[in-house]
Design a protein around this motif. Sequence first.
Motif, PDB file in Angstrom:
ATOM      1  N   TYR A 180       0.802  -1.234   0.000  1.00 55.55           N
ATOM      2  CA  TYR A 180       0.000   0.000   0.000  1.00 55.55           C
ATOM      3  C   TYR A 180       0.831   1.279   0.000  1.00 55.55           C
ATOM      4  CZ  TYR A 180      -4.101  -2.886   0.948  1.00 55.55           C
ATOM      5  OH  TYR A 180      -5.106  -3.818   0.859  1.00 55.55           O
ATOM      6  N   GLY A 181       2.140   1.155   0.172  1.00 55.87           N
ATOM      7  CA  GLY A 181       2.974   2.335   0.090  1.00 55.87           C
ATOM      8  C   GLY A 181       3.285   2.985   1.430  1.00 55.87           C
ATOM      9  N   VAL A 182       4.045   4.068   1.346  1.00 57.59           N
ATOM     10  CA  VAL A 182       4.597   4.713   2.535  1.00 57.59           C
ATOM     11  C   VAL A 182       3.509   5.370   3.376  1.00 57.59           C
ATOM     12  CG1 VAL A 182       6.198   6.479   3.363  1.00 57.59           C
ATOM     13  CG2 VAL A 182       6.805   5.090   1.379  1.00 57.59           C
TER      14      VAL A 182
ATOM     15  N   THR B 282       0.299   5.299   8.304  1.00 56.52           N
ATOM     16  CA  THR B 282      -0.989   5.460   8.986  1.00 56.52           C
ATOM     17  C   THR B 282      -1.290   4.250   9.863  1.00 56.52           C
ATOM     18  OG1 THR B 282      -1.831   6.790   7.145  1.00 56.52           O
ATOM     19  CG2 THR B 282      -3.460   5.827   8.638  1.00 56.52           C
ATOM     20  N   CYS B 283      -1.009   3.074   9.347  1.00 55.84           N
ATOM     21  CA  CYS B 283      -1.231   1.850  10.123  1.00 55.84           C
ATOM     22  C   CYS B 283      -0.287   1.772  11.318  1.00 55.84           C
ATOM     23  CB  CYS B 283      -1.061   0.631   9.225  1.00 55.84           C
ATOM     24  SG  CYS B 283      -2.335   0.479   7.950  1.00 55.84           S
ATOM     25  N   VAL B 284       0.939   2.237  11.155  1.00 55.10           N
ATOM     26  CA  VAL B 284       1.877   2.273  12.282  1.00 55.10           C
ATOM     27  C   VAL B 284       1.339   3.189  13.380  1.00 55.10           C
ATOM     28  CG1 VAL B 284       4.179   3.008  13.036  1.00 55.10           C
ATOM     29  CG2 VAL B 284       3.914   1.718  10.912  1.00 55.10           C
ATOM     30  N   GLY B 285       0.824   4.368  12.981  1.00 54.65           N
ATOM     31  CA  GLY B 285       0.241   5.270  13.963  1.00 54.65           C
ATOM     32  C   GLY B 285      -0.911   4.640  14.714  1.00 54.65           C
ATOM     33  N   PHE B 286      -1.732   3.880  14.013  1.00 53.06           N
ATOM     34  CA  PHE B 286      -2.887   3.209  14.622  1.00 53.06           C
ATOM     35  C   PHE B 286      -2.447   2.142  15.617  1.00 53.06           C
ATOM     36  CE2 PHE B 286      -6.117  -0.276  14.195  1.00 53.06           C
ATOM     37  CZ  PHE B 286      -7.154   0.369  14.852  1.00 53.06           C
TER      38      PHE B 286
ATOM     39  N   PHE C  24       6.637   7.279   8.465  1.00 51.99           N
ATOM     40  CA  PHE C  24       6.691   7.800   7.097  1.00 51.99           C
ATOM     41  C   PHE C  24       8.128   8.150   6.728  1.00 51.99           C
ATOM     42  CE2 PHE C  24       6.936  11.329   4.145  1.00 51.99           C
ATOM     43  CZ  PHE C  24       6.137  10.902   3.091  1.00 51.99           C
ATOM     44  N   CYS C  25       8.819   8.864   7.611  1.00 45.21           N
ATOM     45  CA  CYS C  25      10.191   9.299   7.316  1.00 45.21           C
ATOM     46  C   CYS C  25      11.147   8.119   7.213  1.00 45.21           C
ATOM     47  CB  CYS C  25      10.671  10.283   8.390  1.00 45.21           C
ATOM     48  SG  CYS C  25       9.779  11.855   8.414  1.00 45.21           S
ATOM     49  N   VAL C  26      11.014   7.156   8.115  1.00 40.41           N
ATOM     50  CA  VAL C  26      11.899   5.984   8.093  1.00 40.41           C
ATOM     51  C   VAL C  26      11.692   5.188   6.817  1.00 40.41           C
ATOM     52  CG1 VAL C  26      12.362   3.755   9.186  1.00 40.41           C
ATOM     53  CG2 VAL C  26      12.125   5.804  10.598  1.00 40.41           C
ATOM     54  N   GLN C  27      10.441   4.946   6.471  1.00 39.59           N
ATOM     55  CA  GLN C  27      10.177   4.149   5.277  1.00 39.59           C
ATOM     56  C   GLN C  27      10.560   4.902   4.009  1.00 39.59           C
ATOM     57  OE1 GLN C  27       9.510   1.067   5.302  1.00 39.59           O
ATOM     58  NE2 GLN C  27       8.931   0.621   3.199  1.00 39.59           N
ATOM     59  N   TYR C  28      10.328   6.214   3.999  1.00 36.33           N
ATOM     60  CA  TYR C  28      10.628   7.011   2.811  1.00 36.33           C
ATOM     61  C   TYR C  28      12.127   7.124   2.574  1.00 36.33           C
ATOM     62  CZ  TYR C  28      10.613  10.829  -0.570  1.00 36.33           C
ATOM     63  OH  TYR C  28      10.806  11.590  -1.701  1.00 36.33           O
TER      64      TYR C  28
ATOM     65  N   ASP D 109      13.949  -2.296   0.666  1.00 41.13           N
ATOM     66  CA  ASP D 109      13.068  -3.254  -0.008  1.00 41.13           C
ATOM     67  C   ASP D 109      13.483  -3.487  -1.458  1.00 41.13           C
ATOM     68  OD1 ASP D 109      11.616  -3.423   2.302  1.00 41.13           O
ATOM     69  OD2 ASP D 109       9.985  -2.121   1.637  1.00 41.13           O
ATOM     70  N   GLU D 110      14.082  -2.467  -2.065  1.00 42.71           N
ATOM     71  CA  GLU D 110      14.514  -2.559  -3.461  1.00 42.71           C
ATOM     72  C   GLU D 110      15.942  -3.081  -3.601  1.00 42.71           C
ATOM     73  OE1 GLU D 110      13.956   1.410  -4.742  1.00 42.71           O
ATOM     74  OE2 GLU D 110      11.750   1.300  -4.779  1.00 42.71           O
ATOM     75  N   GLY D 111      16.568  -3.443  -2.472  1.00 41.51           N
ATOM     76  CA  GLY D 111      17.900  -4.025  -2.517  1.00 41.51           C
ATOM     77  C   GLY D 111      19.045  -3.040  -2.379  1.00 41.51           C
ATOM     78  N   LYS D 112      18.766  -1.787  -2.040  1.00 43.97           N
ATOM     79  CA  LYS D 112      19.813  -0.777  -1.924  1.00 43.97           C
ATOM     80  C   LYS D 112      20.579  -0.952  -0.622  1.00 43.97           C
ATOM     81  CE  LYS D 112      20.554   4.251  -1.685  1.00 43.97           C
ATOM     82  NZ  LYS D 112      21.662   4.269  -2.665  1.00 43.97           N
ATOM     83  N   HIS D 113      21.879  -0.684  -0.661  1.00 43.94           N
ATOM     84  CA  HIS D 113      22.734  -0.732   0.528  1.00 43.94           C
ATOM     85  C   HIS D 113      23.241   0.664   0.830  1.00 43.94           C
ATOM     86  CE1 HIS D 113      22.896  -5.146   0.793  1.00 43.94           C
ATOM     87  NE2 HIS D 113      22.855  -5.123  -0.527  1.00 43.94           N
TER      88      HIS D 113
END
Length: 383
Positions: free
Chosen positions: A146-148, A153-157, A210-214, A221-225
């Motif tokens: 569902y995206g960032v 929003t779910c984390v806040g909940f 939001f900031c951590v995931q963004y 998740d995309e494989g970046k180091h």
Amino acid sequence: MAEHCSPTFAELATELGFSCEEAGGLVEFRSPFALENWTLPVLELTIIVGAILALWYAIVRLRRHGDPTNLVLWFGATAYLFVIEPPLYFPAAFGIEDHVDTMFAHNVFTVDFLWGRLPLYIIAIYPLMATMAFGIVRMLGIFRRYGVVIGATCVGFVHHAFYEIFDHLGPQLRWWEWSIDNPINQPMFDSVPMGSVVVFAALWPMSLAFCVQYFVGRHVDEGKHFSGIELTWRTVVIGLLASVGTFLLPLPATVIGMLGDTVRGTVYALELAALAIVATVVMVRQWTELRRKTATAPQYTDPFVQRFAILYLLVFAALWIASLPDFFAAVNGETSNGDPIGNLWYTAACFAIAILSVVATFTVPRTTTTPDVAVSTASKVPG
């Protein structure tokens, strides 16, 4: 530090049973057997041990799987703490005493910092709560699908549910005391300001997530180091921007709330309701589709979050049970000792949400290979 003993803080300290003028220094240690009551060291031990274990697990994930998300979340939450909390403790030192009076006072615990203002467990509770809420949402695969924004929003909940179990119990057991005469704390939801119920329980963790995931999680998740320097500056930015988000997200209640406390409380409640509706629909739909195998099974597991969340709920269930005799004997919202009681029904609802959220992480199918058993040199680290 008598020069920073504002009249409001001094009064709150006296009501909690200690003297502002005699409260330690930069750091002070006490015997756990000399605290206000037995629940204070139990609270301390639970939260501090949990935060240490969360940090240890975050380091293990980074070293074994090249996934720094948990570590950035842990330190980002801590950075946020040191941006937000000091001005609340010493408004005069930051030149905001004409706008922000003392909002609350913590009781003294086994380990305290800043002249009795900042217990060690408060430093620990920010990264611990954030880790549990973020981990539960990530294990359900909500960020990936569902995206960032929706994930945050779910984390806040989820964070709100875990936090309010603690928030509605603290005043009765003298873990802290709110200044009910401070207009910022109005309106009150029984013993808890609506600002705490909404902003500190739901909106700040949403902003942080939001900031951590963004800045980190979606790239992992995309494989970046990331290099150490990249992680350091991103963590600092996350802490700062999460603070900005905490100002922006409740802005409707802040602005419209100028019309009065009732209006402010209503707008706060509407913001929380909107967050809860979105999160509930998304989490139930995701869990249902994962169970039916119509959605891609999550590849991320977090055994620390699953196990410690259970322990957290058991400890707080015991603390609530121990407090119930005084709760039911309360008159006009106060115990015989004059301590305000929280809202039992709201807390029960939060317990139900928290329990269901944890159970959901155990009951969804997963791919055969997860980051916790995968080879750390894999080309892509699932999240």
